[in-house]
Design a protein around this motif. Structure first.
Motif, PDB file in Angstrom:
ATOM      1  N   LEU A 154      30.870  52.905  38.166  1.00  0.00           N
ATOM      2  CA  LEU A 154      31.068  53.041  39.603  1.00  0.00           C
ATOM      3  C   LEU A 154      32.509  52.825  40.010  1.00  0.00           C
ATOM      4  CD1 LEU A 154      27.948  51.480  41.276  1.00  0.00           C
ATOM      5  CD2 LEU A 154      28.551  53.850  40.927  1.00  0.00           C
ATOM      6  N   PHE A 203      23.875  60.402  39.382  1.00  0.00           N
ATOM      7  CA  PHE A 203      24.732  60.559  40.567  1.00  0.00           C
ATOM      8  C   PHE A 203      24.307  61.773  41.375  1.00  0.00           C
ATOM      9  CE2 PHE A 203      28.549  58.216  38.579  1.00  0.00           C
ATOM     10  CZ  PHE A 203      27.886  57.025  38.796  1.00  0.00           C
ATOM     11  N   HIS A 204      24.085  62.874  40.652  1.00  0.00           N
ATOM     12  CA  HIS A 204      23.648  64.063  41.375  1.00  0.00           C
ATOM     13  C   HIS A 204      22.288  63.828  42.020  1.00  0.00           C
ATOM     14  CE1 HIS A 204      26.759  67.016  40.634  1.00  0.00           C
ATOM     15  NE2 HIS A 204      26.923  66.479  39.427  1.00  0.00           N
ATOM     16  N   ILE A 238      30.170  56.818  44.420  1.00  0.00           N
ATOM     17  CA  ILE A 238      29.678  57.940  43.620  1.00  0.00           C
ATOM     18  C   ILE A 238      30.535  59.181  43.856  1.00  0.00           C
ATOM     19  CG2 ILE A 238      27.733  59.485  43.243  1.00  0.00           C
ATOM     20  CD1 ILE A 238      25.898  57.200  43.989  1.00  0.00           C
ATOM     21  N   GLN A 267      33.705  59.679  41.909  1.00  0.00           N
ATOM     22  CA  GLN A 267      33.682  60.026  40.495  1.00  0.00           C
ATOM     23  C   GLN A 267      34.114  61.483  40.323  1.00  0.00           C
ATOM     24  OE1 GLN A 267      32.704  57.493  38.358  1.00  0.00           O
ATOM     25  NE2 GLN A 267      32.742  56.406  40.301  1.00  0.00           N
ATOM     26  N   ILE A 291      32.976  64.643  39.762  1.00  0.00           N
ATOM     27  CA  ILE A 291      31.609  65.144  39.891  1.00  0.00           C
ATOM     28  C   ILE A 291      31.671  66.531  40.514  1.00  0.00           C
ATOM     29  CG2 ILE A 291      31.172  64.212  42.204  1.00  0.00           C
ATOM     30  CD1 ILE A 291      28.490  63.260  41.162  1.00  0.00           C
TER      31      ILE A 291
END
Lengths: 329, 412, 371
Positions: free
Chosen positions: A4, A64-65, C167, C170, C172
């Protein structure tokens, strides 16, 4: 937690050679999807099981997704529901169905809204008020904030605290006084009366944001320009304002949003139907003694979607415009 | 509906023709722009606008009327705010009589005794009188709640609550998607009829407010049992819900007022109802044999202070015409499916069974006083009724609390 | 209906006739005013920082006219005896004889303010003053509920926003899409949000209960049960507030240089330590103004409560501001405007003290003043 706090640029703290983990997670994820599919088939093609299985799978495979996707769904779902209600036929407005596209979907509510209500008139009134407030508000706040950012003048500290204080005034406390002033100026039932009231409520918060943003722009830049022969205001105009585009657009957006949907003050100042704004108009559709959910939902969709698009388009500015001002560079 | 529209059209034509000869003989008023704040629903306001046009063409050509629709509380607060500012008051206020007391207390209405021939309104004028002066001219009589049912689901109206409960359950069994019965259960206006039915009232013989008598406790108990023992009212249903469900045919019986009839007769707005399916009846009788008695009054037009000169003349002329000219009364009061406030116009049960049924329901009611303290009753009862309906307050406690609260409210 | 859905040429022209002179007038007026003021201050009076005052003038005028003057008017109301039966004394047009010998006075103010705290019956104090009609709307109950409301909301706003921001920070994919979707609640017009959620919490037709039942739970009477109603409004307000924090904190996280983390890693700091000793302190400059604003906004959140529950059932979901609004404009409005004004001042003072204390102790004041 380990992942995180890492920043995007550090490759050091990636999960240690987790090939096994990844494989296991993938297998579990696929299993969950398959389980969902089986349950869906067993329960007579009830595809919500498959959706649940897929979501659970995503959680295992890419947590996370999984989190972001479910939160996005929570954010968007109420909006989809309004759209759904606006498409329902008039015999099924109250329904327990969770389907987004209702059976017998129709645009009749939209047609009725345009034909039976002065909807475009509401939009025109709202739009003219909102744009005027946003433009004047930004202009007034931009110069005021500059003064707060660059000068240490007498009364600066109390004035800054006062700006924050204006946010603390209980909503509703000023409604009667504002009406009395507007009435004394002879501006009831005129968009100008409302515009003036909105501008003054918009300015304090706008100054607050802009001042924070100006603070991050080094004064050297203006000084260099002034050495080159600009005066202070030219330096402000040519250097500070262009650099502050993110903050200015955020302030514009905020003022736009606030006056676009304001209801409480508008209700007392604008009583005549020809000057009615959309919040007043739509509210009448669902009053105590009449309820027209179809038209109401159709109107809500039409007034919300453009603002949503504007907001989503600006959402990249949102971050820099709002927070850069709060972080020391 | 179609018939009444045609009839209405015919009326307009006749009036227009008649007015030619009439208008020549008579002095016309100068054109004025008037504003009326109306607590009435939008579909009823359409009729008001049409009638104003008829009047204007005949008596004051070029005049306009702006109708601003406001809900009860909004209208009351806005009128007071405008009064405080000293500007922005309308030229007329149209609403039920219970706000009149408040406005008179605040000095915002003109007494109408000198302006109108009040003897023409024999039924419900008392509801608009405060301290011996009259502050409202009735446009209709009624504003009463009654039982409304969908004839395609319920053949005959239940006569007692016992029957109603049976009927509701039978309907639900036969039609799984349909609710048997629903009403605006947390709203005191829908609760007072029960109190009256159990023999209670808001004021005692000496005019003191009494909200904790046995009748009140019985009434709280009765509505609580309806929900929690009999389980025939939905878990949660306010006006919008009951009204919406009824219009689309998803509830068989509701309790609602005469203001809604016009909309229920309009099949475009109420696909499941219309003249064929809408049934009206008085409230079913309680176990003690009495029918609950709804508050009755009507809608009244009041004239705020500050209206003078040409405007006042126009208001006088328009209101007199609207409420006493038989053609106008038929077009407006009857057009909005409500009952006339004058004796000259009567409802024929043969041609208009719906209004006749509404008239029958009206006779079971009790007059609503215009006393400004009535407000204290509504406000004190509402939270207690909410408590009773969520089963968190006992009927006896609710009555006692409402009494204390009302006394304080009156003391100020 | 005339025109296109009520939109007629006349209307458009009429609005433009009002707005265009206003905009031009404001621009010309501001320039002229600034020019005159600057010359007066700098050349005639030779005031230091003349340009700063000049630049502030337009904002100051705007705020003075529609904020300070109304505030002053409100204080004046608190010194009046304005209620229904004394209305004619204060209204320029109402009929009737005024029975008061003076319109404004300290005696009225004392009365109004003491009514906020004390409930007097037959000359005896019998408890706390009631803003509305039940024991639920006394000052301590409302204050307690407001504090619970504010604390719960702010904690959830912060933790939800922080989790999402961490989050989102990140590496992503689809970040832009997620961001655009997550900020939606923030952009929705408040009136529409409140009404939509009210419908969704409907015991029979809302999706909340439909969902609960589909996973085998009992349906809840969300808007008829006081506790459930309070949970429902709190939930919606949390939903509304998380995007603001996500945006603010994401901005803060993005501004933290990676070097700090690398250095900490060298020193052998664990993830939790890095979060505690690097992330949180560096987020503080963003966090303090954000929390301050959030506390103020939540404390003053009016539209959501008024629309969703109206403060009911049984007046049990009111916070201070919604009870005040209901007392002045709601169904149970008392028309005691002097008392309502006094109450609003009390609320304002509480929030002011609270906010200033928070800013001072958290060191945020320095951040605000000097950067």
């Amino acid at each position: 937690m380990s992942t995180l706090t890492q920043t995007p640029t550090t490759a050091v703290s990636r999960p240690p050679a987790g090939l096994n983990w990844t494989q296991i997670r993938q297998i579990i994820a696929i299993g969950l999807v398959v389980l969902g599919l089986i349950l869906a088939l067993l329960n007579g093609m009830n595809w919500s099981y498959l959706a649940l299985g897929a979501l659970a799978g995503l959680f295992v495979w890419k947590p996370f997704h999984g989190i972001l996707l479910s939160y996005s769904v929570i954010s968007v779902y109420p909006v989809l529901r309004i759209i759904s209600i606006s498409l329902r036929p008039s015999t099924g407005l109250l329904s327990r169905s969770l389907e987004i596209i209702p059976p017998g979907a129709t645009f009749q509510s939209y047609v009725n809204l345009f034909n039976e209500e002065p909807f475009l008139q509401w939009i025109w009134n709202s739009l003219s008020i909102t744009v005027t407030v946003s433009v004047i508000g930004v202009a007034v706040a931009a110069t005021g904030a500059y003064a707060f950012s660059r000068w240490r003048f007498l009364g600066r500290r109390p004035a800054l605290i006062f700006l924050l204080t204006t946010q603390m005034i209980p909503a509703g406390m000023l409604v009667i006084p504002i009406f009395v002033i507007v009435a004394q100026l002879g501006l009831t039932n005129q968009v100008i009366g409302l515009i003036l009231a909105y501008i003054s409520t918009a300015v304090p918060f706008s100054i607050w944001i802009l001042k924070g943003y100006y603070d991050t722009i080094p004064p050297d830049l203006e000084e260099a320009a002034m050495v080159d022969g600009c005066n202070r205001m030219e330096a402000f105009w040519r250097i500070i304002l262009p650099l502050s585009t993110p903050a200015l657009s955020i302030v514009f957006l905020f003022n736009f949003l606030a006056s676009w949907s304001e209801f409480i003050v508008a209700k007392v100042i604008l009583q005549a139907q020809t000057v009615s704004t959309w919040p007043l108009g739509l509210n009448e559709l669902i009053g105590t003694f009449q309820t027209d959910w179809g038209k109401y939902a159709a109107g809500s969709v039409l007034v919300t979607v453009p603002v949503l698009l504007l907001f989503m388009w600006q959402s990249k500015y949102l971050i820099s415009g709002l927070t850069l001002g709060s972080v020391k560079s | 509906m179609k018939h009444s529209k045609m009839l209405f059209g015919l009326l307009v034509v006749l009036l227009a023709l008649g007015s030619f000869g009439f208008a020549l003989a008579q002095d016309q008023l100068p054109a004025v722009d008037l504003v009326i704040w109306s607590q009435d629903g939008d579909s009823n306001n359409v009729f008001l606008a049409e009638q104003f046009q008829v009047w204007a063409d005949q008596f004051a050509p070029g005049s306009t009327l702006e109708i601003v629709q406001k809900e009860t509380e909004v209208l009351r607060n806005d009128l007071l705010t405008a009064g405080l500012a000293g500007s922005g008051l309308p030229d007329m206020v149209l609403g039920p009589n219970d706000a009149i007391g408040v406005f008179v207390d605040a000095g915002l209405l003109q007494p109408l005794d000198e302006m109108f021939d009040l003897e023409k309104y024999p039924f419900n004028l008392a509801a608009a009188q405060v301290g011996g002066e009259t502050y409202g001219v009735p446009t209709n009589a009624g504003n009463h709640l009654m039982l409304m049912y969908n004839k395609s689901l319920v053949e005959t109206a239940p006569e007692t609550w016992e029957e109603l409960i049976e009927t509701a359950k039978a309907v639900e069994e036969a039609n799984p998607d349909v609710q048997g019965f629903a009403y605006n259960l947390n709203e005191p206006f829908w609760f007072l009829p029960f109190v009256h039915g159990f023999g209670g009232g808001t004021y005692d013989a000496d005019g003191n407010m009494v909200l904790d008598s046995q009748a009140w406790i019985d009434a709280y108990q009765f509505v609580q049992d309806l929900k929690f023992k009999e389980g025939i009212v939905p878990e949660e249903c306010d006006y919008a819900c009951a009204d919406g469900l009824f219009k689309e045919g998803s509830v068989a019986m509701i309790l609602n007022g005469d203001w809604a009839i016009a909309e229920y007769l309009d099949t475009e707005k109420s696909p499941a109802l219309g003249e064929e399916n809408l049934g009206l009846a008085p409230w079913p009788a309680l176990p003690n044999g009495e029918r609950p008695k709804p508050f009755t009054a009507g809608k009244f037009i009041s004239v705020p202070v500050g209206v003078e000169g040409d405007k006042l003349e126009a208001v006088k002329s328009f209101v007199t015409w609207l409420t006493t000219d038989p053609g106008a009364v038929e077009a407006y009061a009857l057009g909005t499916s409500r009952l006339p406030a004058i004796a000259e116009v009567t409802v024929d049960p043969e041609t208009n069974p719906i209004l006749a049924a509404s008239a029958e329901a009206l006779t079971t009611g009790v007059g609503m006083p215009a006393d400004p303290t009535l407000r204290c009753m509504w406000d004190s009862v509402r939270p207690q009724l909410e408590g009773v309906m969520s089963n968190s307050v006992t009927p006896a406690d609710a009555a006692a609390e409402a009494q204390i609260s009302a006394e304080e409210c009156i003391e100020g | 209906m005339e025109g296109l859905s009520g939109l007629t040429g006349d209307l458009v022209l009429n609005t433009l006739r009002q707005i265009i002179p206003l905009i031009i007038g404001v621009i010309v007026g501001v320039v002229a005013l600034e020019f005159a003021l600057y010359n007066l201050l700098a050349k005639v009076l030779k005031v230091r920082n003349a340009l700063a005052y000049t630049l502030l003038a337009p904002a100051a005028i705007a705020i003075l006219a529609f904020m300070i003057y109304p505030l002053f008017f409100n204080v004046l109301l608190a010194f009046s005896d304005l209620k229904r039966d004394t209305f004619s004394c204060y209204s320029p047009i109402a009929r009737g004889n005024c029975k008061l010998d003076h319109l404004y006075g300290l005696d009225y103010a004392i009365n109004n303010f003491s009514d906020v705290f004390f409930r007097v019956r037959n000359g005896e104090i019998v408890g706390w003053g009631r803003l509305l009609r039940t024991e639920e709307s006394t000052f301590p109950v409302l204050l307690g509920r407001t504090i619970i409301w504010t604390v719960v909301n702010v904690i959830f706003h912060f933790s939800g926003g922080l989790a999402l921001a961490l989050i989102m920070n990140q590496r992503i994919r689809f970040k832009g899409i997620y961001r655009a979707l997550i900020v939606i609640p923030w952009a929705l017009p408040g009136v529409i949000t409140a009404l939509t959620w009210k419908q969704e919490f409907h015991a029979e037709y809302g999706f909340v209960n439909t969902l609960l039942e589909s996973i085998g739970l009992q349906p809840v009477s969300w808007l008829r049960d006081p506790v459930a109603a309070f949970v429902a409004v709190t939930f919606v307000n949390i939903w509304l507030g998380i995007p603001f924090y996500m945006v603010m904190l994401l901005g803060g996280l993005q501004s933290i240089s990676a070097e700090y983390y690398e250095a900490a890693q060298m020193d052998g700091a664990g993830a939790w330590d890095r979060f505690r000793f690097i992330t949180m302190p560096l987020l503080k400059p963003i966090l303090i103004p954000a929390v301050t604003l959030d506390v103020i906004w939540t404390f003053n959140k009016l539209d959501l409560i008024v629309i969703m529950t109206g403060g009911g059932p049984e007046e049990k979901t009111n916070i201070l501001v919604s009870a005040l609004y209901n007392a002045a404009f709601g169904t149970a409005a008392t028309q005691e405007l002097g008392f309502a004004a006094a109450f609003s001042i009390v609320i304002f003072v509480i929030l002011f003290i609270f906010a200033i204390a928070w800013i001072t102790t958290s060191g945020g004041l320095k951040e605000i003043y000097d950067r």
